[in-house]
Enzyme design. Sequence first.
Site, PDB file in Angstrom:
ATOM      1  N   GLU A 199       0.813  -1.233   0.000  1.00  0.00           N
ATOM      2  CA  GLU A 199       0.000   0.000   0.000  1.00  0.00           C
ATOM      3  C   GLU A 199       0.841   1.275   0.000  1.00  0.00           C
ATOM      4  O   GLU A 199       0.675   2.130   0.877  1.00  0.00           O
ATOM      5  CB  GLU A 199      -0.923  -0.001   1.225  1.00  0.00           C
ATOM      6  N   GLU A 389      -5.789  -8.665   0.152  1.00  0.00           N
ATOM      7  CA  GLU A 389      -6.336  -8.380   1.482  1.00  0.00           C
ATOM      8  C   GLU A 389      -7.825  -8.154   1.316  1.00  0.00           C
ATOM      9  O   GLU A 389      -8.257  -7.451   0.393  1.00  0.00           O
ATOM     10  CB  GLU A 389      -5.729  -7.115   2.103  1.00  0.00           C
TER      11      GLU A 389
HETATM   12  C1  BGP Z   1      -4.394  -2.695   5.394  1.00  0.00           C
HETATM   13  C2  BGP Z   1      -2.996  -3.066   5.818  1.00  0.00           C
HETATM   14  C3  BGP Z   1      -2.890  -4.203   6.756  1.00  0.00           C
HETATM   15  C4  BGP Z   1      -4.084  -4.391   7.667  1.00  0.00           C
HETATM   16  C5  BGP Z   1      -5.406  -4.024   7.081  1.00  0.00           C
HETATM   17  C6  BGP Z   1      -6.564  -3.959   8.061  1.00  0.00           C
HETATM   18  O1  BGP Z   1      -4.436  -1.383   5.029  1.00  0.00           O
HETATM   19  O2  BGP Z   1      -2.206  -3.415   4.709  1.00  0.00           O
HETATM   20  O3  BGP Z   1      -1.636  -4.135   7.378  1.00  0.00           O
HETATM   21  O4  BGP Z   1      -3.862  -4.042   8.939  1.00  0.00           O
HETATM   22  O5  BGP Z   1      -5.366  -2.826   6.373  1.00  0.00           O
HETATM   23  O6  BGP Z   1      -6.533  -2.762   8.756  1.00  0.00           O
HETATM   24  P1  BGP Z   1      -6.673  -2.648  10.318  1.00  0.00           P
HETATM   25  O7  BGP Z   1      -5.643  -3.579  10.859  1.00  0.00           O
HETATM   26  O8  BGP Z   1      -6.390  -1.255  10.632  1.00  0.00           O
HETATM   27  O9  BGP Z   1      -8.041  -3.077  10.640  1.00  0.00           O
END
Ligand code: BGP
Length: 491
Positions: A199, A389
């Site tokens: 990202e 993801e």
């Molecule tokens: C994305 C990231 C991850 C992950 C995910 C969920 O943006 O790449 O590292 O954490 O989001 O977000 P969060 O953990 O804040 O719920």
Amino acid sequence: MAGFPKDFFWGGATAANQYEGGWNEGGRGLAATDVTTGATKDSPRRRTYVMPDGTTGATSAMGQQIPKGAKSCVLDGYYYPNHKGTDFYHHYKEDIALFAEMGFKMFRMSIAWPRIYPHANDEKPNQEGLDFYHKVFAELRKYDIEPLVTISHYDDPLTIDEEFGGWENREIIDFYCKYAETLFNEYKDEVKYWLTFNENNCETMSVQYVPNLPIERQQSAYKKLHNKFVASAKVVKYAHEHFPEFKVGCMVAGVFTYPLTCDPKDVIANMENMQNFFYYAGDVQARGYYPGFAKRIWDRVGLDAEYFNKDAEILREGKVDFFTYSYYSTSCQTSHKGAKRDGGGNLSLGYYNEYIKYSEWGWGMDPDGLRYSLNEIYDRYQIPVMVVENGLGALDTLEEDGSIHDQYRIEYMREHVKAMEQAIDDGVELLAYTPWGCIDLVSASTGEMRKRYGMIYVDMDDEGKGSMDRYRKDSFYWYKKCIASNGEDLD
Ligand code: BGP
């Protein structure tokens, strides 16, 4: 519908900074996440620091900077959830066996840069760190699980910011290239699929997040992102020249938005938002050059095109082989004054969409948006795509008998799997689905444990207390069935 291709990579995704733990073991150096405290959804994570006179403090890690002259450090009296993550470092065999039981074909993980080069500029890599990942890859191979390795996922060695002035300094490009080349040479027989940065479009999100961000900080964000593009392109080029069997991809945060109304002004507001925060990064990495609208952005923040164009050749030579993104939610954009900005999602602020549902953390859940985004991306770039993801961050309850009834997660995943199947039917060349946090891990935005994504429950709470035992959730069995039937049996 034609269904999922037979060699489709079903799997799951994690990142070292939130999962691996072992922060002060095996010769690992400090990462920025090691000096970042836990928080809740309503209070920001904080960065702890010490001043030259010994006074200490903590400042919001979201958009603020530590005071001039201060050094980030670990302080007594604060809790740092990333130190332990959910301890893959000591549980990797058990965890990989559970992934195999679910039927994983692919496992997305990241390598902790400070475990390999603890200070970023070390002359030699840390052998203990290299050995750890050999053991992990051997374990994956045992079960025929293909690793998908993110080279940099939110854990730059702390020295990059503290000693070398951060990514605005072009020296960091060389540190990153050396690190990536070390990984390629070391793991050439164990890893084929690589992602250069997680990202990296996040770099400029602060422009959207932080009200009245000073212009110098806006400029700095675009300069840093540019240097990451250059670093990524160099590494892609190196891989293509030395390891033609490698496939190297980019990973862009899928901050997809819609116009709030059909007012043409809203359509334009949405177009600009998508360009600024998604296509800007996607275009450079997948097409190999900055899009036309980049000039509008540079003009707005007062940067000269020459700053970016001087690297045109390397960007052209470092186009990625496949496109990956994270997809959790969508939100809306509008030009209308007075509309409430309360329809956010992962890494995005946006306006509320009355046609979709929202999670407990206020993220808009929108499976149709996944089909839509897959089509948009594939039509634009014409290279294979992976959804690396996706998932629902939710509160789970561990029952007395060790079961976890997460029907809400099953529903979320089912609808997103259906949306991917429709996208494949639309003609999208989709290679993989690796839902986020396939095993519970620390949340990136809040540092919480209670915000769980996993199909595997880890017994640990927001203060790091718990047995760390692993339990299969109902979604574990559901996903196993989904994988075994190649996406056919979704009941
Ligand atoms: C994305 C990231 C991850 C992950 C995910 C969920 O943006 O790449 O590292 O954490 O989001 O977000 P969060 O953990 O804040 O719920």
